[in-house]
Design a protein around this motif. Sequence first.
Motif, PDB file in Angstrom:
ATOM      1  N   GLN A   1       0.841  -1.189   0.000  1.00  0.00           N
ATOM      2  CA  GLN A   1       0.000   0.000   0.000  1.00  0.00           C
ATOM      3  C   GLN A   1       0.883   1.250   0.000  1.00  0.00           C
ATOM      4  OE1 GLN A   1      -2.657  -0.381   3.361  1.00  0.00           O
ATOM      5  NE2 GLN A   1      -4.112  -1.592   2.168  1.00  0.00           N
ATOM      6  N   PRO A   2       0.339   2.352  -0.448  1.00  0.00           N
ATOM      7  CA  PRO A   2       1.106   3.610  -0.393  1.00  0.00           C
ATOM      8  C   PRO A   2       1.609   3.871   1.022  1.00  0.00           C
ATOM      9  CG  PRO A   2      -0.850   3.896  -1.724  1.00  0.00           C
ATOM     10  CD  PRO A   2      -0.966   2.527  -1.112  1.00  0.00           C
ATOM     11  N   GLY A   3       2.847   4.310   1.101  1.00  0.00           N
ATOM     12  CA  GLY A   3       3.475   4.522   2.397  1.00  0.00           C
ATOM     13  C   GLY A   3       4.240   3.326   2.915  1.00  0.00           C
ATOM     14  N   GLY A   4       4.096   2.201   2.234  1.00  0.00           N
ATOM     15  CA  GLY A   4       4.749   0.976   2.676  1.00  0.00           C
ATOM     16  C   GLY A   4       6.213   0.899   2.272  1.00  0.00           C
ATOM     17  N   SER A   5       6.828  -0.208   2.630  1.00  0.00           N
ATOM     18  CA  SER A   5       8.264  -0.406   2.373  1.00  0.00           C
ATOM     19  C   SER A   5       8.526  -1.779   1.786  1.00  0.00           C
ATOM     20  CB  SER A   5       9.059  -0.268   3.685  1.00  0.00           C
ATOM     21  OG  SER A   5       8.903   1.012   4.258  1.00  0.00           O
TER      22      SER A   5
ATOM     23  N   LEU B   1      18.306  -2.708  -2.206  1.00  0.00           N
ATOM     24  CA  LEU B   1      17.653  -1.421  -2.394  1.00  0.00           C
ATOM     25  C   LEU B   1      16.497  -1.366  -1.404  1.00  0.00           C
ATOM     26  CD1 LEU B   1      17.679   1.186  -4.132  1.00  0.00           C
ATOM     27  CD2 LEU B   1      15.844   0.143  -5.494  1.00  0.00           C
ATOM     28  N   GLU B   2      16.688  -0.582  -0.362  1.00  0.00           N
ATOM     29  CA  GLU B   2      15.654  -0.386   0.648  1.00  0.00           C
ATOM     30  C   GLU B   2      14.751   0.738   0.167  1.00  0.00           C
ATOM     31  OE1 GLU B   2      15.767  -2.109   3.732  1.00  0.00           O
ATOM     32  OE2 GLU B   2      13.778  -1.303   4.199  1.00  0.00           O
ATOM     33  N   MET B   3      13.452   0.453   0.082  1.00  0.00           N
ATOM     34  CA  MET B   3      12.499   1.422  -0.452  1.00  0.00           C
ATOM     35  C   MET B   3      11.444   1.745   0.599  1.00  0.00           C
ATOM     36  SD  MET B   3      12.069  -0.052  -4.332  1.00  0.00           S
ATOM     37  CE  MET B   3      11.004  -1.383  -3.806  1.00  0.00           C
ATOM     38  N   ASN B   4      11.353   2.993   0.981  1.00  0.00           N
ATOM     39  CA  ASN B   4      10.399   3.442   1.985  1.00  0.00           C
ATOM     40  C   ASN B   4       9.467   4.502   1.395  1.00  0.00           C
ATOM     41  OD1 ASN B   4      11.613   1.890   4.179  1.00  0.00           O
ATOM     42  ND2 ASN B   4      13.304   3.345   4.048  1.00  0.00           N
ATOM     43  N   SER B   5       8.375   4.738   2.104  1.00  0.00           N
ATOM     44  CA  SER B   5       7.394   5.744   1.681  1.00  0.00           C
ATOM     45  C   SER B   5       7.014   5.558   0.219  1.00  0.00           C
ATOM     46  CB  SER B   5       7.962   7.147   1.906  1.00  0.00           C
ATOM     47  OG  SER B   5       8.278   7.355   3.261  1.00  0.00           O
ATOM     48  N   LEU B   6       6.723   4.332  -0.135  1.00  0.00           N
ATOM     49  CA  LEU B   6       6.396   4.034  -1.525  1.00  0.00           C
ATOM     50  C   LEU B   6       5.087   4.685  -1.940  1.00  0.00           C
ATOM     51  CD1 LEU B   6       7.508   0.316  -1.483  1.00  0.00           C
ATOM     52  CD2 LEU B   6       8.414   2.052  -3.034  1.00  0.00           C
ATOM     53  N   ASN B   7       5.034   5.097  -3.190  1.00  0.00           N
ATOM     54  CA  ASN B   7       3.812   5.676  -3.733  1.00  0.00           C
ATOM     55  C   ASN B   7       3.494   5.009  -5.073  1.00  0.00           C
ATOM     56  OD1 ASN B   7       5.137   7.266  -5.937  1.00  0.00           O
ATOM     57  ND2 ASN B   7       6.094   8.306  -4.201  1.00  0.00           N
ATOM     58  N   PRO B   8       2.297   5.176  -5.601  1.00  0.00           N
ATOM     59  CA  PRO B   8       1.913   4.481  -6.842  1.00  0.00           C
ATOM     60  C   PRO B   8       2.861   4.749  -8.007  1.00  0.00           C
ATOM     61  CG  PRO B   8      -0.028   5.318  -5.747  1.00  0.00           C
ATOM     62  CD  PRO B   8       1.147   5.861  -4.983  1.00  0.00           C
ATOM     63  N   GLU B   9       3.523   5.902  -8.015  1.00  0.00           N
ATOM     64  CA  GLU B   9       4.466   6.221  -9.096  1.00  0.00           C
ATOM     65  C   GLU B   9       5.719   5.341  -9.052  1.00  0.00           C
ATOM     66  OE1 GLU B   9       1.472   8.815  -8.786  1.00  0.00           O
ATOM     67  OE2 GLU B   9       2.978   8.717  -7.180  1.00  0.00           O
ATOM     68  N   ASP B  10       5.921   4.625  -7.967  1.00  0.00           N
ATOM     69  CA  ASP B  10       7.062   3.708  -7.856  1.00  0.00           C
ATOM     70  C   ASP B  10       6.755   2.335  -8.458  1.00  0.00           C
ATOM     71  OD1 ASP B  10       7.556   5.098  -4.599  1.00  0.00           O
ATOM     72  OD2 ASP B  10       8.748   5.533  -6.406  1.00  0.00           O
ATOM     73  N   THR B  11       5.530   2.122  -8.880  1.00  0.00           N
ATOM     74  CA  THR B  11       5.152   0.848  -9.477  1.00  0.00           C
ATOM     75  C   THR B  11       5.923   0.618 -10.773  1.00  0.00           C
ATOM     76  OG1 THR B  11       2.932   0.878  -8.521  1.00  0.00           O
ATOM     77  CG2 THR B  11       3.254  -0.454 -10.509  1.00  0.00           C
ATOM     78  N   ALA B  12       6.638  -0.504 -10.831  1.00  0.00           N
ATOM     79  CA  ALA B  12       7.468  -0.803 -11.985  1.00  0.00           C
ATOM     80  C   ALA B  12       8.141  -2.156 -11.763  1.00  0.00           C
ATOM     81  CB  ALA B  12       8.551   0.274 -12.172  1.00  0.00           C
ATOM     82  N   VAL B  13       8.803  -2.635 -12.812  1.00  0.00           N
ATOM     83  CA  VAL B  13       9.719  -3.759 -12.655  1.00  0.00           C
ATOM     84  C   VAL B  13      11.094  -3.165 -12.341  1.00  0.00           C
ATOM     85  CG1 VAL B  13      10.762  -5.780 -13.719  1.00  0.00           C
ATOM     86  CG2 VAL B  13       8.386  -5.172 -14.248  1.00  0.00           C
ATOM     87  N   TYR B  14      11.708  -3.667 -11.296  1.00  0.00           N
ATOM     88  CA  TYR B  14      13.005  -3.166 -10.857  1.00  0.00           C
ATOM     89  C   TYR B  14      14.102  -4.160 -11.256  1.00  0.00           C
ATOM     90  CZ  TYR B  14      10.854   0.592  -8.228  1.00  0.00           C
ATOM     91  OH  TYR B  14      10.159   1.741  -7.872  1.00  0.00           O
ATOM     92  N   TYR B  15      15.182  -3.616 -11.787  1.00  0.00           N
ATOM     93  CA  TYR B  15      16.294  -4.424 -12.268  1.00  0.00           C
ATOM     94  C   TYR B  15      17.602  -3.962 -11.631  1.00  0.00           C
ATOM     95  CZ  TYR B  15      13.035  -5.201 -16.189  1.00  0.00           C
ATOM     96  OH  TYR B  15      11.940  -5.511 -16.965  1.00  0.00           O
ATOM     97  N   CYS B  16      18.499  -4.914 -11.409  1.00  0.00           N
ATOM     98  CA  CYS B  16      19.862  -4.533 -11.040  1.00  0.00           C
ATOM     99  C   CYS B  16      20.795  -4.926 -12.177  1.00  0.00           C
ATOM    100  CB  CYS B  16      20.306  -5.169  -9.733  1.00  0.00           C
ATOM    101  SG  CYS B  16      20.425  -6.970  -9.739  1.00  0.00           S
ATOM    102  N   GLY B  17      21.888  -4.193 -12.277  1.00  0.00           N
ATOM    103  CA  GLY B  17      22.829  -4.449 -13.356  1.00  0.00           C
ATOM    104  C   GLY B  17      24.207  -3.908 -13.016  1.00  0.00           C
ATOM    105  N   ILE B  18      25.187  -4.301 -13.809  1.00  0.00           N
ATOM    106  CA  ILE B  18      26.560  -3.841 -13.628  1.00  0.00           C
ATOM    107  C   ILE B  18      26.754  -2.529 -14.397  1.00  0.00           C
ATOM    108  CG2 ILE B  18      28.992  -4.403 -13.958  1.00  0.00           C
ATOM    109  CD1 ILE B  18      28.154  -7.379 -14.036  1.00  0.00           C
ATOM    110  N   GLU B  19      27.032  -1.473 -13.661  1.00  0.00           N
ATOM    111  CA  GLU B  19      27.341  -0.194 -14.303  1.00  0.00           C
ATOM    112  C   GLU B  19      28.794  -0.271 -14.782  1.00  0.00           C
ATOM    113  OE1 GLU B  19      25.720   2.906 -15.273  1.00  0.00           O
ATOM    114  OE2 GLU B  19      27.687   2.582 -16.208  1.00  0.00           O
ATOM    115  N   SER B  20      28.947  -0.448 -16.083  1.00  0.00           N
ATOM    116  CA  SER B  20      30.267  -0.737 -16.638  1.00  0.00           C
ATOM    117  C   SER B  20      31.200   0.475 -16.620  1.00  0.00           C
ATOM    118  CB  SER B  20      30.136  -1.263 -18.073  1.00  0.00           C
ATOM    119  OG  SER B  20      29.483  -0.318 -18.892  1.00  0.00           O
ATOM    120  N   ILE B  21      30.655   1.667 -16.530  1.00  0.00           N
ATOM    121  CA  ILE B  21      31.471   2.881 -16.448  1.00  0.00           C
ATOM    122  C   ILE B  21      31.174   3.513 -15.091  1.00  0.00           C
ATOM    123  CG2 ILE B  21      32.060   5.076 -17.518  1.00  0.00           C
ATOM    124  CD1 ILE B  21      30.969   3.980 -20.150  1.00  0.00           C
ATOM    125  N   GLU B  22      32.018   3.202 -14.133  1.00  0.00           N
ATOM    126  CA  GLU B  22      31.726   3.569 -12.742  1.00  0.00           C
ATOM    127  C   GLU B  22      31.493   5.063 -12.554  1.00  0.00           C
ATOM    128  OE1 GLU B  22      33.143   2.161  -8.352  1.00  0.00           O
ATOM    129  OE2 GLU B  22      34.699   2.507  -9.856  1.00  0.00           O
TER     130      GLU B  22
END
Length: 130
Positions: free
Chosen positions: A13-17, A80-101
Amino acid sequence: QVELLESGGGSVQPGGSLRLSCVASGFTLESSAIAWSRQAPGKEREGVSCITTDGSTYYSDSVKGRFSISRDNAKNTVWLEMNSLNPEDTAVYYCGIESIEKFCRHYSSAFYYPGSVGSWGRGTQVTVSS
């Protein structure tokens, strides 16, 4: 074989973590900058956060102050700790290697397309709704 596996997504729900995990294998995590991105339906992928090899962290304007990225190289894991979530945060989340630090600093912006990230994971769905 390089592999990144995300987990921890779900419906809240909105506000969740939520706490997302990214488990790495097939490469030396401590030598790699790691990024999180997200993609909502019909929208372009956007960079959310990045952590460098020395632990410096960067966040997009939309999540700054609400999300926190961290890493434990001994556990081959980035979170990735996510707090105070809102509907705009709805998405598929991906992690990846940032090749250019040095590009990690670009994540601290209103919008950044993570074009230099290789080896994305398969993603984990985050849904925020009431």
